[in-house]
Write a protein that holds these residues in place. Structure first.
Motif, PDB file in Angstrom:
ATOM      1  N   SER A 182       0.731  -1.287  -0.029  1.00 43.64           N
ATOM      2  CA  SER A 182       0.014   0.182   0.018  1.00 43.64           C
ATOM      3  C   SER A 182       0.754   1.289   0.109  1.00 43.64           C
ATOM      4  O   SER A 182       0.181   2.253  -0.087  1.00 43.64           O
ATOM      5  CB  SER A 182      -0.750   0.106   1.450  1.00 43.64           C
ATOM      6  N   SER A 183       2.218   1.445   0.122  1.00 42.76           N
ATOM      7  CA  SER A 183       2.959   2.539   0.246  1.00 42.76           C
ATOM      8  C   SER A 183       4.389   2.289  -0.334  1.00 42.76           C
ATOM      9  O   SER A 183       5.173   1.255  -0.403  1.00 42.76           O
ATOM     10  CB  SER A 183       3.122   2.882   1.497  1.00 42.76           C
ATOM     11  N   ARG A 184       4.961   3.444  -1.035  1.00 40.64           N
ATOM     12  CA  ARG A 184       6.204   3.260  -1.459  1.00 40.64           C
ATOM     13  C   ARG A 184       7.310   3.937  -0.684  1.00 40.64           C
ATOM     14  O   ARG A 184       8.654   3.430  -0.856  1.00 40.64           O
ATOM     15  CB  ARG A 184       6.424   4.310  -2.678  1.00 40.64           C
ATOM     16  N   ASP A 185       6.812   4.452   0.719  1.00 39.32           N
ATOM     17  CA  ASP A 185       7.954   5.101   1.541  1.00 39.32           C
ATOM     18  C   ASP A 185       8.364   4.129   2.616  1.00 39.32           C
ATOM     19  O   ASP A 185       9.047   3.644   2.913  1.00 39.32           O
ATOM     20  CB  ASP A 185       7.619   6.316   2.068  1.00 39.32           C
ATOM     21  N   LYS A 186       7.131   3.276   3.305  1.00 37.03           N
ATOM     22  CA  LYS A 186       7.681   2.542   4.424  1.00 37.03           C
ATOM     23  C   LYS A 186       7.327   1.034   4.214  1.00 37.03           C
ATOM     24  O   LYS A 186       8.026  -0.108   4.650  1.00 37.03           O
ATOM     25  CB  LYS A 186       6.478   2.873   5.643  1.00 37.03           C
ATOM     26  N   GLY A 187       6.754   0.601   2.767  1.00 36.93           N
ATOM     27  CA  GLY A 187       6.448  -0.726   2.558  1.00 36.93           C
ATOM     28  C   GLY A 187       7.517  -1.271   1.634  1.00 36.93           C
ATOM     29  O   GLY A 187       8.398  -0.504   0.760  1.00 36.93           O
TER      30      GLY A 187
END
Length: 297
Positions: A182-187
């Protein structure tokens, strides 16, 4: 070196707590290592299905999402639900938690092996991990092999910082490994599970961050996963034009929905694209989905 590793594992174990739930009621809370006499007091039958929940950084088994997932698993899956709480370590800096990754993994492996020793069946097992807990779920599953193979592993936005860009074949962690992104920064940007559910915009961001700020695209993953027990999250039959596919995509059946899957459909593997909406519960109707699909043709 071996002595230091054992000391690290023991140090980590002293901070961990196991919470057992049956029918959505906490039946027991105990420290680690797991003792046979203590297990008898959990009301968990070794012949039952069992689910294990692993939380992330600055989280615990008391978080709203953990309690909601315990309730949904108790209702839909049944059996025993075990939440492994390592919040004492997880409450410190992310780098300190990351430095304990191996020790936490080994401790969880020991706990699960204790369950197997007491009659629990790996083919009845399910692991769920969110964020840092997602990386733990994969590492634990891989560490249990070749002697034990967990039936189902689901992860939600498995953590990327500290782990990427090292390529790991997460599909080897269990018989069926399903990962939601669901995310590019934390996932993580490593998409090597049997099934990779790319939520929202190519699995990199969620439109609902515009209507709520406290969760962000990363935190929304677990909310969407929990909502999928009760609301249909329909998958697109073909990848959106903006999501450049690097490999053959899944053969997605008509009206296919994603989420917890009791009987894993091995015909649907690879990357699966699931649009999400601006507002709770973040799913799209068939009509909205068909409109998106028509625009992709």
């Amino acid at each position: 070196m071996v002595f230091q590793q054992r000391a690290l594992k023991t140090d980590v174990q002293k901070t961990m707590v196991l919470q057992f739930f049956k029918n959505n009621t906490k039946t027991m809370e105990t420290s680690v290592p797991l003792l046979e006499n203590a297990l008898r007091g959990s009301d968990c039958n070794p012949t039952d299905k069992f689910a294990i929940i692993l939380h992330g950084w600055i989280q615990s088994c008391s978080d709203d999402w953990a309690l909601a997932l315990i309730e949904r698993l108790s209702f839909y899956r049944g059996g025993c639900v075990i939440c492994i709480d390592y919040s004492i370590i997880a409450s410190s800096s992310y780098m300190r938690l990351y430095s304990k990754f191996k020790g936490i993994t080994e401790s969880i492996v020991s706990i699960i092996k204790s369950l197997f020793k007491n009659g629990f069946d790996p083919s009845q097992g399910y692991l769920f991990g969110f964020s840092f807990g997602g990386q733990l779920a994969s590492a634990v599953g891989r560490s249990l092999q070749p002697h034990f193979i967990i039936q189902t592993i689901d992860t939600c936005d498995m953590a990327g910082p500290g782990f990427d860009p090292i390529t790991v074949d997460h599909s080897t962690a269990g018989k069926h490994v399903q990962c939601f992104h669901s995310s590019r920064d934390k996932g993580t940007l490593i998409y090597s599970c049997h099934r990779n559910i790319m939520l929202g915009s190519c699995g990199l961001s969620q439109p609902s961050v515009a209507s709520q700020q406290h969760l962000g695209s990363h935190g929304l993953c677990v909310d969407i996963y929990i909502n999928s027990f009760d609301y249909p999250f329909y998958a697109l039959k073909t990848p959106p034009a903006e999501c450049i596919p690097f490999k053959t995509e899944s053969n997605v059946p008509n009206d296919y929905t994603v989420g917890y899957e009791e009987n894993f459909n091995t015909q649907v593997i690879g990357r699966i694209y699931v649009p999400t909406s601006l507002h709770y519960p973040y799913n799209l109707s068939k009509r909205e989905l068909n409109k998106i699909y028509a625009n992709n043709l």
